[in-house]
Design an enzyme around this catalytic site. Structure first.
Site, PDB file in Angstrom:
ATOM      1  N   SER A 181      -0.971 -29.099  52.919  1.00 53.85           N
ATOM      2  CA  SER A 181      -2.134 -29.800  52.367  1.00 53.85           C
ATOM      3  C   SER A 181      -2.003 -29.889  50.856  1.00 53.85           C
ATOM      4  O   SER A 181      -1.468 -28.980  50.208  1.00 53.85           O
ATOM      5  CB  SER A 181      -3.430 -29.052  52.716  1.00 53.85           C
ATOM      6  OG  SER A 181      -4.515 -29.542  51.945  1.00 53.85           O
ATOM      7  N   TYR A 204      -8.334 -21.594  52.208  1.00 49.85           N
ATOM      8  CA  TYR A 204      -7.590 -22.517  53.068  1.00 49.85           C
ATOM      9  C   TYR A 204      -6.261 -22.890  52.426  1.00 49.85           C
ATOM     10  O   TYR A 204      -5.211 -22.896  53.084  1.00 49.85           O
ATOM     11  CB  TYR A 204      -8.435 -23.765  53.318  1.00 49.85           C
ATOM     12  CG  TYR A 204      -7.706 -24.887  54.015  1.00 49.85           C
ATOM     13  CD1 TYR A 204      -7.399 -24.810  55.372  1.00 49.85           C
ATOM     14  CD2 TYR A 204      -7.332 -26.038  53.318  1.00 49.85           C
ATOM     15  CE1 TYR A 204      -6.736 -25.848  56.015  1.00 49.85           C
ATOM     16  CE2 TYR A 204      -6.676 -27.077  53.958  1.00 49.85           C
ATOM     17  CZ  TYR A 204      -6.372 -26.981  55.296  1.00 49.85           C
ATOM     18  OH  TYR A 204      -5.717 -27.995  55.927  1.00 49.85           O
TER      19      TYR A 204
END
Length: 243
Positions: free
Chosen positions: A139, A152
């Site tokens: 990501s 995250y």
């Protein structure tokens, strides 16, 4: 001889796009999708691709399940020459609110189980001695900070480091391992964001818009193919120019 590719997270939007990209460009390939639920996305893939796509129940929150899953999969689909670690779970919050159980669940799904899947995949593909490819989905949040995503992002940073090491360990055995780094996409994982929050994120990109799932899927398909035979240990952004 047909090759088999395992794609985790086939029930989500990106997972579906990855399966479509693989099967549209590789008609002699079988894709096995793994996730905890049969969503509309899975049903549409089954209807469209028939005997080229199979869905199997896969619960990455249960580490003991991974080895059993792969053992059963090998009985029906071999050789397995491609693995896409796409499943993900986002626990969004600021660090001062961190809850251990939620952190552990996120690391299990985003880091630990993908590593265990890679272990089982490698044990199988090395026995066959065939060239193979692993693609991990990271990501953009691992490269640029977003409020509420630090925890995250740490899971994705871990997978990028794992990708580099895996590529170095197994390259001489014709195993490639790469990482695709998507920007923010308009998916279920971003559904909690308001339009104002999304606009603020997109303004940080060069193209001022969301990353398209199809672009990410196309890069994954390329890295799985023989066209990418000289690419390993790479982290490739597909992010509308965010990084």
């Amino acid at each position: 001889m047909k090759r088999t590719i395992l794609v985790t997270g086939d029930s989500g939007g990106l997972g579906k796009a990855i399966v479509e990209a693989i099967l549209e460009n590789n008609p002699e390939t079988i894709v096995v999708g793994g996730s905890r639920s049969v969503t509309k996305n899975v049903e549409e893939l089954q209807e469209r691709f028939g005997e080229s796509f199979f869905h199997r129940f896969l619960d990455l929150s249960q580490p003991d399940f991974v080895k059993m899953f792969f053992k059963e999969m090998v009985k029906d689909f071999t050789p397995i020459t491609g693995l896409v670690n796409n499943s993900g779970f986002a626990y969004d919050d600021i660090i001062t609110n961190a809850k251990y159980d939620d952190l552990l669940a996120m690391y299990q799904i985003n880091v630990l189980s993908p590593i265990l899947l890679t272990r089982e995949f490698l044990r199988g593909t090395l026995r066959h001695g065939l060239p193979s490819s692993i693609v991990n989905i990271s990501s953009v949040s691992a490269h640029t900070g977003y409020k509420g995503l630090s925890m995250y992002a740490s899971t994705k940073g871990a997978m990028e480091a794992f990708t580099i090491g895996c590529a170095r360990e197994w390259g001489e055995r014709s195993v490639r391992c790469n990482c695709v780094v998507p920007g923010f996409m308009d998916t279920n994982m971003s559904a909690k964001l308001t339009e104002t929050q999304k606009d603020r994120i997109y303004k940080r990109t060069s193209m001022k818009r969301a990353t398209q799932e199809e672009s990410v899927a196309a890069m994954v398909e390329f890295l799985l193919s023989n066209k990418a035979a000289s690419i390993t240990g790479s982290r490739i952004p597909v992010d509308c120019g965010t990084i």
